[in-house]
Design an enzyme around this catalytic site. Structure first.
Site, mmCIF file in Angstrom:
data_model
loop_
_atom_site.group_PDB
_atom_site.id
_atom_site.type_symbol
_atom_site.label_atom_id
_atom_site.label_comp_id
_atom_site.label_asym_id
_atom_site.label_seq_id
_atom_site.Cartn_x
_atom_site.Cartn_y
_atom_site.Cartn_z
ATOM 1 N N ASP A 1 -7.993 6.281 4.631
ATOM 2 C CA ASP A 1 -8.065 5.124 5.529
ATOM 3 C C ASP A 1 -9.259 5.101 6.479
ATOM 4 O OD1 ASP A 1 -5.693 4.299 4.430
ATOM 5 O OD2 ASP A 1 -4.459 4.946 6.106
ATOM 6 N N HIS B 1 1.198 4.231 6.744
ATOM 7 C CA HIS B 1 0.593 5.121 5.748
ATOM 8 C C HIS B 1 1.031 6.556 5.975
ATOM 9 C CE1 HIS B 1 -2.959 2.340 4.403
ATOM 10 N NE2 HIS B 1 -1.789 1.962 3.943
ATOM 11 N N SER C 1 0.806 -1.231 0.000
ATOM 12 C CA SER C 1 0.000 0.000 0.000
ATOM 13 C C SER C 1 0.837 1.278 0.000
ATOM 14 C CB SER C 1 -0.950 0.011 1.196
ATOM 15 O OG SER C 1 -0.221 0.098 2.404
#
Length: 189
Positions: free
Chosen positions: A133, A95, A55
């Site tokens: 997210d 992230h 990701s």
């Protein structure tokens, strides 16, 4: 197959085997102390993590080893790469911070004198993902500082594949640990 090793163990004697076991336990304890010491120095529960998914490509690839810090006197900025953990989820997520929001004191509509005294809310997104997210937050609207494990400060590419292999193939983990234990017992030094 193990007949020679068993004969060697019998020949060494109980005292020597106990000494080898003690050496093995001290190595494990030293590793744990180093891990906890790194956690104290970096102010994070997990100073080193492995990227488990794609990701964050092209910034980080699966198997990269990340080094984290969580400085208590710094605020997170848009663009920072963070590792966070949602309550109830076992796996930390790596992230990038997409948005940050500072909360105003609701009692008096005043902003705190120090920016560090304000509560900060974060929204994150993987570089290789199309959406943010919020769905990963499991009912939370924003991440708070208590959810953040740390900020990425450095990385080693592909070194974490050893960890991924041991998680994907648990037999490999047990074989490696058993081999190390046997080696520690049979070692003559």
């Amino acid at each position: 197959m193990f007949a020679d090793e068993l004969k060697t163990l019998r020949r060494l004697g109980v005292r020597h085997v106990l000494l080898q076991i003690l050496n093995f336990v001290s190595v494990l304890a030293s590793g744990l102390m180093i891990w906890k010491g790194l956690g104290l120095i970096t102010n994070t529960e997990s100073p080193i993590v492995v990227v488990l998914s794609g990701s964050m490509e092209p910034a980080f690839y699966r198997g990269d080893l990340l080094f984290l810090t969580n400085p208590p006197n710094q605020r997170y900025q848009t663009g920072d790469i963070t590792v966070y953990k949602i309550p109830g989820a076992d796996i930390p997520i790596v992230h990038r911070v997409l948005e940050t929001h500072d909360l105003v004191n609701k009692d008096k509509d005043l902003v705190a004198a120090s920016p560090l005294a304000q509560k900060q809310l974060l929204l994150t997104k993987g570089d290789n993902n199309h959406i943010d997210d919020i769905e990963l937050y499991q009912g939370l609207e924003w991440l708070e500082r208590k959810h953040i494990v740390g900020k990425v400060r450095g990385f080693l590419p592909y070194v974490g594949y050893v960890t991924i292999a041991m998680n994907d193939f648990p037999q490999l983990k047990y074989a490696l640990l058993g081999g190390l234990g046997l080696l520690a017992l049979v070692q003559r030094e």
